[in-house]
Design a protein around this motif. Structure first.
Motif: not given
Length: 318
Positions: A160-186
């Protein structure tokens, strides 16, 4: 990034002076590691105890001053702070290699659980990006075996490292909330980081949540995410850290009244001041105010005595 600070996972205090050795130059990049022993997956509420077990092994078994890694990533995608961004790690093989790169360990083994989960790869990618953004670390990326004779970080992680450590499926750690949604501060979040991650200018998030200077947010806080505005975010968004992450070297916003009081002070033109300077200045002014107050009280007491003596003299004369 789901960062778990040392205090949150129950880290022991590191030994000084070795455990407090800072990096002497910017890091070239990041090296990935694995445990090198058998590992079995576990519920997330057991992961902190395992990290404490590793720290005890490194400190009491290996005789090290602290847990050896800069960061550790569990199978649930949480990133545990080890020696962190500033203190030199002891996991890369020798002092030169430790000085050269950060050390990020994925909690997988040489047997048992040997392949990282998707959540873990997202967490490791978060840790890499965090080291590059905040370290600073360069773009170099490799495994423990690069430059040191070892099987670490195992074939699965190394591939995985030799591939450049890509995110699985090209996604992000968590889905981005839609407009008007909420985000919990970490832990570790700032408005600017949240805005960058969600593609929304940080001032829009601040306005939507009625957050004003110094733009402080706290872990667990729920933020409303507005629609992205067409105007780009300012080139220098606020970087005020959360209270739990604040360091003496951080910059804090100076109140407008300071500029009005001392308009010709060139050192205050940018409206920012280091925390340690602010604390020192505040302490100095408080100490001076207390001393002035004591002096005034002594003068009042002396005047009160004089008035009493004059009153007695006038009464006697009458």
């Amino acid at each position: 990034m789901k960062l778990v600070p040392r205090a949150q996972w129950g880290a022991r205090a590191y030994r000084t002076p070795n455990g407090a050795t800072p990096y002497s130059r910017p890091r070239r990049g990041v090296k990935l590691h694995y445990l090198g022993t058998a590992y079995s997956d576990r519920p997330h509420d057991k992961c902190a105890a395992y990290v404490r077990q590793l720290q005890a092994q490194h400190m009491d078994g290996n005789g090290w001053s602290d847990i050896g890694y800069s960061f550790l990533v569990c199978t649930h995608g949480y990133v545990y702070e080890g020696r962190g961004l500033k203190r030199r790690n002891s996991a890369n093989g020798n002092t030169t290699l430790n000085e050269q790169d950060y050390a990020v360990c994925l909690l997988v083994g040489s047997s048992g659980l040997t392949r990282p989960t998707d959540a873990q790869l997202h967490g490791a990618r978060d840790a890499i990006d965090y080291c590059r953004r905040e370290g600073p670390a360069g773009d170099w990326l490799g495994g423990h075996r690069d430059g040191f004779a070892t099987a670490c970080p195992g074939d699965a992680v190394y591939a995985w490292v030799k591939k450049g450590a890509p995110r699985p499926g090209g996604g992000t750690t968590e889905p981005k909330p839609a407009a008007g949604g909420t985000y919990t501060v970490k832990p570790g979040d700032t408005l600017s980081r949240i805005g960058d991650a969600l593609g929304v200018p940080w001032p829009d998030i601040a306005t939507a949540n009625r957050i004003t200077s110094p733009y402080r947010i706290t872990p667990g806080q729920k933020l409303t995410i507005p629609k992205a505005a067409s105007a780009p975010a300012p080139s220098k968004p606020p970087t005020t850290p959360t209270e739990s992450d604040m360091k003496l070297s951080d910059q804090v916003t100076i109140g407008d009244w300071v500029k009005r009081q001392w308009p010709d002070d060139k050192g205050l033109q940018d409206g920012r001041i280091a925390v340690n300077t602010a604390l020192g200045s505040g302490y100095a002014h408080s100490r001076r105010a207390a001393e002035n107050t004591d002096a005034i009280l002594k003068q009042l007491e002396a005047l009160r005595t004089e008035v009493a003596q004059l009153r007695a003299a006038v009464t006697k004369g009458a």
